[in-house]
Structures are given as structure tokens and as C-alpha cells.
Design a protein around this motif. Structure first.
Motif, PDB file in Angstrom:
ATOM      1  N   THR A  38      19.630  38.001  36.366  1.00  0.00           N
ATOM      2  CA  THR A  38      18.719  36.886  36.073  1.00  0.00           C
ATOM      3  C   THR A  38      19.428  35.805  35.271  1.00  0.00           C
ATOM      4  O   THR A  38      19.272  34.609  35.552  1.00  0.00           O
ATOM      5  CB  THR A  38      17.478  37.380  35.302  1.00  0.00           C
ATOM      6  OG1 THR A  38      16.814  38.391  36.071  1.00  0.00           O
ATOM      7  CG2 THR A  38      16.511  36.229  35.039  1.00  0.00           C
ATOM      8  N   ASN A  39      20.219  36.197  34.284  1.00  0.00           N
ATOM      9  CA  ASN A  39      20.968  35.219  33.498  1.00  0.00           C
ATOM     10  C   ASN A  39      21.978  34.469  34.359  1.00  0.00           C
ATOM     11  O   ASN A  39      22.234  33.279  34.144  1.00  0.00           O
ATOM     12  CB  ASN A  39      21.682  35.909  32.335  1.00  0.00           C
ATOM     13  CG  ASN A  39      20.726  36.311  31.225  1.00  0.00           C
ATOM     14  OD1 ASN A  39      19.674  35.703  31.070  1.00  0.00           O
ATOM     15  ND2 ASN A  39      21.082  37.327  30.473  1.00  0.00           N
ATOM     16  N   SER A  40      22.545  35.164  35.341  1.00  0.00           N
ATOM     17  CA  SER A  40      23.469  34.498  36.265  1.00  0.00           C
ATOM     18  C   SER A  40      22.738  33.444  37.089  1.00  0.00           C
ATOM     19  O   SER A  40      23.254  32.346  37.310  1.00  0.00           O
ATOM     20  CB  SER A  40      24.114  35.533  37.203  1.00  0.00           C
ATOM     21  OG  SER A  40      24.891  36.451  36.467  1.00  0.00           O
ATOM     22  N   LEU A  41      21.517  33.765  37.518  1.00  0.00           N
ATOM     23  CA  LEU A  41      20.715  32.797  38.273  1.00  0.00           C
ATOM     24  C   LEU A  41      20.380  31.580  37.417  1.00  0.00           C
ATOM     25  O   LEU A  41      20.413  30.441  37.886  1.00  0.00           O
ATOM     26  CB  LEU A  41      19.420  33.447  38.759  1.00  0.00           C
ATOM     27  CG  LEU A  41      19.511  34.435  39.915  1.00  0.00           C
ATOM     28  CD1 LEU A  41      18.141  35.053  40.183  1.00  0.00           C
ATOM     29  CD2 LEU A  41      20.029  33.741  41.168  1.00  0.00           C
ATOM     30  N   PRO A 117       8.012  43.284  35.875  1.00  0.00           N
ATOM     31  CA  PRO A 117       7.963  41.818  35.747  1.00  0.00           C
ATOM     32  C   PRO A 117       9.342  41.177  35.764  1.00  0.00           C
ATOM     33  O   PRO A 117       9.525  40.088  36.317  1.00  0.00           O
ATOM     34  CB  PRO A 117       7.243  41.587  34.414  1.00  0.00           C
ATOM     35  CG  PRO A 117       7.346  42.867  33.671  1.00  0.00           C
ATOM     36  CD  PRO A 117       7.356  43.936  34.728  1.00  0.00           C
ATOM     37  N   GLU A 118      10.337  41.846  35.171  1.00  0.00           N
ATOM     38  CA  GLU A 118      11.694  41.299  35.177  1.00  0.00           C
ATOM     39  C   GLU A 118      12.291  41.364  36.584  1.00  0.00           C
ATOM     40  O   GLU A 118      12.996  40.450  37.018  1.00  0.00           O
ATOM     41  CB  GLU A 118      12.574  42.061  34.183  1.00  0.00           C
ATOM     42  CG  GLU A 118      12.089  41.948  32.748  1.00  0.00           C
ATOM     43  CD  GLU A 118      13.203  42.132  31.729  1.00  0.00           C
ATOM     44  OE1 GLU A 118      14.379  41.943  32.094  1.00  0.00           O
ATOM     45  OE2 GLU A 118      12.882  42.444  30.568  1.00  0.00           O
ATOM     46  N   LEU A 119      11.994  42.450  37.298  1.00  0.00           N
ATOM     47  CA  LEU A 119      12.486  42.586  38.671  1.00  0.00           C
ATOM     48  C   LEU A 119      11.828  41.563  39.581  1.00  0.00           C
ATOM     49  O   LEU A 119      12.495  40.967  40.446  1.00  0.00           O
ATOM     50  CB  LEU A 119      12.205  44.002  39.177  1.00  0.00           C
ATOM     51  CG  LEU A 119      12.683  44.327  40.595  1.00  0.00           C
ATOM     52  CD1 LEU A 119      14.193  44.145  40.704  1.00  0.00           C
ATOM     53  CD2 LEU A 119      12.269  45.741  40.980  1.00  0.00           C
ATOM     54  N   LEU A 120      10.540  41.322  39.392  1.00  0.00           N
ATOM     55  CA  LEU A 120       9.830  40.323  40.198  1.00  0.00           C
ATOM     56  C   LEU A 120      10.414  38.936  39.999  1.00  0.00           C
ATOM     57  O   LEU A 120      10.604  38.179  40.955  1.00  0.00           O
ATOM     58  CB  LEU A 120       8.342  40.321  39.831  1.00  0.00           C
ATOM     59  CG  LEU A 120       7.423  41.251  40.625  1.00  0.00           C
ATOM     60  CD1 LEU A 120       6.008  41.176  40.079  1.00  0.00           C
ATOM     61  CD2 LEU A 120       7.439  40.896  42.101  1.00  0.00           C
ATOM     62  N   ARG A 121      10.699  38.593  38.752  1.00  0.00           N
ATOM     63  CA  ARG A 121      11.292  37.284  38.466  1.00  0.00           C
ATOM     64  C   ARG A 121      12.637  37.135  39.166  1.00  0.00           C
ATOM     65  O   ARG A 121      12.935  36.086  39.750  1.00  0.00           O
ATOM     66  CB  ARG A 121      11.467  37.080  36.953  1.00  0.00           C
ATOM     67  CG  ARG A 121      12.108  35.740  36.606  1.00  0.00           C
ATOM     68  CD  ARG A 121      12.098  35.450  35.133  1.00  0.00           C
ATOM     69  NE  ARG A 121      12.837  36.428  34.343  1.00  0.00           N
ATOM     70  CZ  ARG A 121      13.244  36.213  33.096  1.00  0.00           C
ATOM     71  NH1 ARG A 121      12.982  35.060  32.498  1.00  0.00           N
ATOM     72  NH2 ARG A 121      13.897  37.148  32.437  1.00  0.00           N
ATOM     73  N   LEU A 122      13.446  38.198  39.125  1.00  0.00           N
ATOM     74  CA  LEU A 122      14.743  38.168  39.792  1.00  0.00           C
ATOM     75  C   LEU A 122      14.584  37.978  41.296  1.00  0.00           C
ATOM     76  O   LEU A 122      15.278  37.151  41.906  1.00  0.00           O
ATOM     77  CB  LEU A 122      15.500  39.465  39.504  1.00  0.00           C
ATOM     78  CG  LEU A 122      16.818  39.671  40.259  1.00  0.00           C
ATOM     79  CD1 LEU A 122      17.828  38.593  39.883  1.00  0.00           C
ATOM     80  CD2 LEU A 122      17.380  41.062  39.981  1.00  0.00           C
ATOM     81  N   LEU A 123      13.658  38.709  41.900  1.00  0.00           N
ATOM     82  CA  LEU A 123      13.466  38.637  43.349  1.00  0.00           C
ATOM     83  C   LEU A 123      12.919  37.281  43.784  1.00  0.00           C
ATOM     84  O   LEU A 123      13.310  36.734  44.819  1.00  0.00           O
ATOM     85  CB  LEU A 123      12.532  39.760  43.815  1.00  0.00           C
ATOM     86  CG  LEU A 123      13.082  41.188  43.646  1.00  0.00           C
ATOM     87  CD1 LEU A 123      12.026  42.204  44.043  1.00  0.00           C
ATOM     88  CD2 LEU A 123      14.345  41.369  44.468  1.00  0.00           C
TER      89      LEU A 123
END
Length: 216
Positions: A38-41, A117-123
């Protein structure tokens, strides 16, 4: 003689009968992996990222993230300790005696809810459009009041509170309802009161305090 567990409590006890140390290790790896991606995105969504990165302009950001990754397992351990203490105190306040160690172990198990929630944000932002900004990725809170109302329509001081009010907090409470029911062998009605007093009341107090003291 101890009262036998209800079918629901026995089923939950059987489901979570696994090595908690291995589980904790897997949990930490999952959180770290998702947060790293996520930080990379977030970084890559910053305009002119490549040239800024080559000049070393993101050095502070990388250092901050590295410290955050190192702190993650300790932050989780602290959270389990605090949550278990809140449930122990809440149960004591309502006249129920429960073993703190079992509450702590269940806090460890229940934390899996907050991976989603963190996985959803990443996806959702895995392949972002060029119009998506790093602030949008950073502030996105899946299935929350903030995402429902739109952060652009809400004053900054309410972003954290509304982002915290989400479906995963409800699922967490439901999981704790059955967890406390299993640990204490109390009824679901009594267990629900413990969840409200031990978790949702302190959460409401914290969010209210945050909103009142917020300085943009």
C-alpha cells in the motif's frame, strides 16, 4: 461443577484451537506485506515520483515507513494487552470474573478482522487511474461512514472518527461477543453488555475526545 459450553461456544473454541505463536507470526507478516504494498502504491501515485525518488527526496518517507514496519509487531502486542485489559475491567465492573490470559489470547485471534480493510484498500487501488492522488489512497477507509459520505464532503476533524466507524468494527464486536461468551460461559445477552461497556463505550469516548481536541 462447571456449566458445559453452549454449541456455539464449543464450536468457536474448536476453531481457534491452534498454536497462537505461529498465528501471531502469520498475522504480522500479512500486515507488513499489505502495508508495504500500500505504501508503494501511495508513493507511485505522487506526480513525478521517479525523478523525485532518484534525487532521494523520499528518504524521510522511507525511514518513517521502515520504523513503522519495525514497530508493527510491538504495536499489535500493545493493542492486545490494552483490549484484553478493557474487557477484563468491563467484565469486573459488571460482576463477571474472567481470566485475563484467555482474553489476551482472544484479542490476538480477533485482530484478523482488521486485515480485511487494509487488504480491500490495497485491492481497490492496485491499479489506480492517473487521477487518483496519494491522499485518496492514504485516507481511504473501506466500508466506513467516511467512504460513504465522501471525505471531500466532511471537515478534516471528523475524518478519523468517521473512518473508524465501519463494518469491520461491528464484525469485531460480534466476534468478541462470541469470544467472551466462550471464555466466561455467560449468556449472549450478558456477553453483549460486556462488549458494549468494554469496547464500544471506550471507543466512543476516544473518538469524541479526538474530534474535540483536533487541530488541523
Amino acid at each position: 461443577m462447571a456449566k458445559p459450553l453452549t454449541p456455539e461456544a464449543q464450536r468457536l473454541k474448536d476453531i481457534i484451537d491452534f498454536d497462537k505463536r505461529t498465528y501471531f507470526f502469520i498475522l504480522v507478516i500479512l500486515f507488513l506485506t499489505i502495508r508495504y504494498l500500500t505504501n508503494s502504491l501511495i508513493l507511485e501515485s505522487i506526480p513525478d515520483y521517479d525523478s523525485l525518488e532518484s534525487r532521494g527526496d523520499f528518504m524521510i518517507f522511507h525511514i518513517f515507513n521502515a520504523l513503522n514496519y519495525i514497530w508493527t509487531p510491538f504495536a499489535l502486542l500493545w493493542k492486545f494487552t490494552a483490549i484484553a485489559f478493557l474487557f477484563w475491567v468491563g467484565a469486573f465492573f459488571l460482576g463477571f470474573k474472567v481470566p485475563y490470559k484467555e482474553l489476551w489470547k482472544f484479542a490476538l485471534v480477533a485482530e484478523v478482522v482488521f486485515i480485511f480493510p487494509e487488504l480491500l484498500r490495497l485491492l481497490i487501488f492496485l491499479n489506480p487511474s492517473s487521477s487518483v492522488t496519494f491522499q485518496e489512497i492514504d485516507e481511504f477507509r473501506a466500508l466506513s461512514l467516511l467512504s460513504l459520505l465522501g471525505p471531500e464532503n466532511i471537515a478534516d476533524q471528523f475524518h478519523y472518527a468517521l473512518g473508524t466507524i465501519n463494518i469491520f468494527e461491528i464484525l469485531y464486536g460480534i466476534l468478541w461477543l462470541y469470544g467472551f461468551h466462550m471464555i466466561s460461559n455467560r449468556s449472549l445477552g450478558e456477553s453483549s453488555m460486556v462488549v458494549i461497556v468494554s469496547y464500544y463505550v471506550p471507543l466512543a469516548i476516544w473518538l469524541t475526545f479526538y474530534v474535540l481536541v483536533y487541530k488541523g
